[in-house]
Design a protein around this motif. Structure first.
Motif, mmCIF file in Angstrom:
data_model
loop_
_atom_site.group_PDB
_atom_site.id
_atom_site.type_symbol
_atom_site.label_atom_id
_atom_site.label_comp_id
_atom_site.label_asym_id
_atom_site.label_seq_id
_atom_site.Cartn_x
_atom_site.Cartn_y
_atom_site.Cartn_z
ATOM 1 N N ASN A 267 0.789 -1.056 0.273
ATOM 2 C CA ASN A 267 0.572 0.035 -0.056
ATOM 3 C C ASN A 267 0.938 1.401 0.103
ATOM 4 N N ASN A 269 0.498 5.123 1.666
ATOM 5 C CA ASN A 269 0.039 5.687 1.903
ATOM 6 C C ASN A 269 0.089 6.997 1.494
ATOM 7 N N ASP A 275 -5.271 9.054 -3.591
ATOM 8 C CA ASP A 275 -6.279 8.591 -4.343
ATOM 9 C C ASP A 275 -6.504 8.768 -5.522
ATOM 10 N N HIS A 283 -4.305 1.600 -2.570
ATOM 11 C CA HIS A 283 -4.538 0.666 -1.277
ATOM 12 C C HIS A 283 -4.809 -0.836 -2.256
ATOM 13 N N GLU A 286 -6.189 -4.587 -0.215
ATOM 14 C CA GLU A 286 -7.228 -4.497 -0.432
ATOM 15 C C GLU A 286 -8.265 -4.304 -1.539
ATOM 16 N N LEU A 298 -11.649 1.230 -0.618
ATOM 17 C CA LEU A 298 -10.800 0.718 -0.373
ATOM 18 C C LEU A 298 -9.997 1.526 0.652
ATOM 19 N N ARG A 299 -9.848 2.950 0.748
ATOM 20 C CA ARG A 299 -9.712 3.294 2.253
ATOM 21 C C ARG A 299 -10.258 3.184 3.470
ATOM 22 N N ARG A 302 -9.159 -0.490 4.105
ATOM 23 C CA ARG A 302 -7.695 -0.664 4.610
ATOM 24 C C ARG A 302 -7.444 -0.651 6.150
ATOM 25 N N ARG A 306 -5.587 -3.945 8.346
ATOM 26 C CA ARG A 306 -4.902 -4.220 8.783
ATOM 27 C C ARG A 306 -4.611 -4.094 9.691
ATOM 28 N N GLU A 318 3.581 -1.297 4.124
ATOM 29 C CA GLU A 318 2.524 0.011 3.624
ATOM 30 C C GLU A 318 4.042 1.227 3.598
#
Length: 346
Positions: A267, A269, A275, A283, A286, A298-299, A302, A306, A318
């Motif tokens: 992932n 950040n 995005d 992401h 996911e 997806l956010r 996450r 996680r 990540e």
């Protein structure tokens, strides 16, 4: 090749680890369609795409047209990301609607939809798995030291310094997308190849006619180079952070579905702009676990994934965007090491 050590599956509740996670994600309502989001996104991308070509005509034979070329490179990338979501049936529930809209999106950027869907489906089933994932075939670069030792031709020549050449080579990725789409038409196993071939030919014909009709030859070639090269860099920069530098599996030694997807993905950040720029593929973990999940969900997924991986003891990678590129380049440099040793001995 990186060795993957997989933690033992949990056994405190019935069902596989992925099945339990899937139920939790479904209970959170994250697998539902997002028609409002995709209506806005597709409308916006389409409007900007059309606006870009209108600007191309209005600017005409001026070197300012290269600014339009850069803008259209971004638009081609955004259309490709929409086509990606459509192909995964994140937008439409029905296959027919997905295929029709996916082919329209693919045709608008000169991409063979059937070829890309077949390739991408095989990647999702076997991410970072040698001999099974087409994204790590040693066609130009080598992705592991085993591939480097067996390399011949261009991969052997480029592999020595491939980490330094990676981003310059991405300038060819847009052209490669068109060429690979065209070559795939000869594959008799490809469904609807006649339709894909017709759409690809139509795109190329209209695109080149427009360039050389509106612009003088020198300016047309400059537009072509800037547009396609920046499109390739953008596209490659979106996909490079996702798996490059993550463990590479062998076809004979693979973990279960959850670990196979999580341990080979990374992932990135970032906030909403990340995005937008990466189309939600930041992401990646996911997305690989739930490929039909709409990208705006997806956010939220996450947080659940996680935590779940932490409880299982499964590594959840990540990092920041720049760090992800550094890890990918470091991995490429390490993969090419046998070729550098060979050159030193020679």
């Amino acid at each position: 090749m990186t060795t993957v050590t997989t933690p033992a599956p949990r056994s405190d509740t019935p069902g596989s680890d992925f099945a339990r996670l899937s139920r939790e994600i479904a209970d959170a309502g994250l697998l539902g369609r997002r028609p409002g989001y995709y209506t806005l996104r597709i409308t916006t991308v389409t409007a900007l795409y059309v606006t870009g070509w209108i600007a191309f005509v209005l600017v005409g034979p001026s070197w300012w047209t290269l600014a339009v070329a850069a803008f259209m490179a971004v638009m081609y990338g955004q259309v490709a990301l929409v086509a990606h979501d459509v192909a995964h049936r994140q937008v439409f529930r029905r296959r027919r609607a997905s295929e029709v809209s996916g082919r329209i999106a693919g045709a608008s950027i000169g991409m063979g939809y059937g070829w890309w869907q077949d390739k991408h489906t095989r990647h999702h089933a076997n991410p970072n798995t040698e001999d099974l994932d087409p994204d790590i075939e040693p066609d130009l670069l080598v992705w592991s030291q085993d591939q480097a030792r067996a390399a011949t031709g261009l991969p052997r020549l480029i592999g020595r310094w491939q980490a330094f050449l990676f981003f310059p080579l991405l300038t060819l990725e847009g052209f490669n997308l068109h060429v690979a789409s065209g070559r795939a038409i000869a594959n008799r196993r490809l469904k609807h190849r006649a339709l894909d071939g017709t759409l690809l030919f139509a795109h190329c014909a209209v695109y080149l006619t427009a360039l050389f009709w509106v612009l003088p030859p020198g300016m047309a070639f400059a537009f072509l180079a800037v547009h396609q090269c920046l499109f390739g860099v953008y596209l490659g920069s979106v996909f490079a952070p996702n798996h490059k530098g993550m463990p590479i599996l062998s076809a004979d030694d693979r973990p279960d579905f959850l670990r196979r997807q999580v341990l080979t993905s990374r992932n990135v950040n970032g906030g909403r702009f990340t995005d937008l720029a990466l189309g939600g593929l930041n992401h990646q973990i996911e997305h690989h676990l739930f490929p039909s999940m709409p990208s705006p969900n997806l956010r939220k997924a996450r947080t659940i994934v996680r935590r779940y991986c932490r409880d299982l003891g499964v590594d959840y990678a990540e990092t920041g965007l720049i760090a992800s590129y550094r890890l990918a380049l470091t991995s490429l440099h390490r993969a090419g090491e046998p070729l550098r040793r060979t050159r030193v001995r020679a």
